[in-house]
Design a protein around this motif. Structure first.
Motif, PDB file in Angstrom:
ATOM      1  N   ASP A   3       0.825  -1.229   0.000  1.00 33.50           N
ATOM      2  CA  ASP A   3       0.000   0.000   0.000  1.00 33.50           C
ATOM      3  C   ASP A   3       0.855   1.274   0.000  1.00 33.50           C
ATOM      4  OD1 ASP A   3       0.673  -0.883   2.629  1.00 33.50           O
ATOM      5  OD2 ASP A   3      -0.818   0.468   3.498  1.00 33.50           O
ATOM      6  N   HIS A   4       2.184   1.097   0.084  1.00 28.05           N
ATOM      7  CA  HIS A   4       3.100   2.250   0.055  1.00 28.05           C
ATOM      8  C   HIS A   4       4.022   2.241  -1.166  1.00 28.05           C
ATOM      9  CE1 HIS A   4       2.123   3.631   4.196  1.00 28.05           C
ATOM     10  NE2 HIS A   4       1.613   2.403   4.202  1.00 28.05           N
ATOM     11  N   HIS A  38       0.187   4.686  10.283  1.00 24.60           N
ATOM     12  CA  HIS A  38      -0.545   3.454   9.965  1.00 24.60           C
ATOM     13  C   HIS A  38      -2.047   3.679   9.760  1.00 24.60           C
ATOM     14  CE1 HIS A  38      -1.119  -1.097  10.941  1.00 24.60           C
ATOM     15  NE2 HIS A  38      -1.123  -0.852   9.640  1.00 24.60           N
ATOM     16  N   HIS A  39      -2.373   4.674   8.933  1.00 23.83           N
ATOM     17  CA  HIS A  39      -3.760   4.915   8.502  1.00 23.83           C
ATOM     18  C   HIS A  39      -4.737   5.121   9.668  1.00 23.83           C
ATOM     19  CE1 HIS A  39      -1.812   3.420   4.922  1.00 23.83           C
ATOM     20  NE2 HIS A  39      -1.499   2.317   5.587  1.00 23.83           N
TER      21      HIS A  39
HETATM   22 ZN   LIG Z   1       0.174   1.173   5.163  1.00 23.70          ZN
END
Ligand SMILES: [Zn+2]
Length: 283
Positions: free
Chosen positions: A95-96, A214-215
């Motif tokens: 996701d990064h 972390h979102h």
């Molecule tokens: Zn992440």
């Protein structure tokens, strides 16, 4: 009290307020566009991607996931980006870095930074292949390094502070950007372990804008970290109805109990903040 006295008192209050440092009040009309720092917290669904630009100098923190490849490339092109002077892969989770190979192949990347950790995923290998094709070497990002984006725009790497961690999230590169009186912290997915290291190092965590780790998960943004950072604006980068249920209710509760403005990519879409070094404004 006559009007003149009232006016003088008003002016004194106004001047002392503006000397206090960066404020989230409106921008001064006389700001020249070429000294405007623009920070885009791009809506890449469940993931992170942040573009920072000033006067033709550009930095990208993370690329978002692979499903957002087309979106992120288009977004950067729409901003007129051809060259990325600094690209940071905070840590090797999909996701990064899922779209990182596309970023490297589509744009002229000058400096590439990542923490000292590898991964066996295709996304990571594709990123490495593309870096090799472009003749780019990874500059290891570790605490204490400084990246100068523009004259008085300095990014200091404040984490990671250890060489090994059990959880990949804690390898996340954490950056503190300072522009004049304004400061911004970008945390990647750093969790409580990394936050505690920054606290015990006496890192100056005070900032105006904090992108929550972390979102917005409960694994990050400890009470003491949030206390030290005490941002005026909190940013959460996460996907709508994501399976991890980020951000956590606990984290939202903490933010709501403080006097902070919260922006979320799952609710607000792309979030763009502007700063002239004295003020911050949401576009
Ligand atoms: Zn992440």
């Amino acid at each position: 009290m006559n009007n003149k006295k009232l006016l003088i008192i008003f002016l004194i209050i106004t001047i002392s307020f503006s000397l206090k440092g960066c404020s989230s009040v409106s921008l001064n009309n006389e700001i020249k566009a070429d000294n405007l720092l623009k920070i885009h917290y791009i809506d890449v669904g469940q993931g992170d991607s942040i573009l920072i630009s000033i006067n033709g100098k550009n930095m990208l923190i993370d690329s978002g996931s692979a499903v957002k490849e087309e979106y992120i490339v288009k977004y950067l092109k729409k901003q007129g980006i051809k060259k990325l002077h600094h690209v940071i892969a905070t840590h090797p989770h999909e996701d990064h870095i899922g779209s990182m190979s596309s970023i490297i192949s589509n744009f002229n990347v000058e400096n590439f930074y990542a923490p000292k950790i590898t991964s066996s995923t295709n996304y990571f290998n594709n990123m490495i292949d593309e870096l090799m094709k472009k003749g780019l070497k990874i500059q290891v990002a570790s605490s204490g390094k400084k990246i100068q984006l523009y004259d008085n725009v300095i990014c200091e790497i404040i984490a990671p502070n250890s060489t090994t961690y059990e959880n990949t999230n804690n390898y996340s590169v954490v950056l503190k950007l300072t522009y004049g009186k304004c400061s911004f912290i970008f945390t990647g997915d750093a969790e409580a372990i990394s936050e505690n290291e920054m606290l015990s190092n006496n890192t100056n965590l005070k900032c105006d804008v904090l992108k929550l780790g972390h979102h917005g998960s409960s694994t990050s943004t400890t009470d003491s970290f949030l206390e030290k950072a005490s941002p005026k604006i909190a940013i959460i980068s996460c996907g709508k109805n994501n399976p991890f249920r980020h951000p956590s209710k606990k984290t939202i509760g903490k933010i709501k109990s403080k006097d902070m403005q919260v922006y979320r990519t799952d609710i607000d879409g792309d979030i763009v903040l502007l700063s002239n070094g004295s003020f911050i404004k949401k576009q």
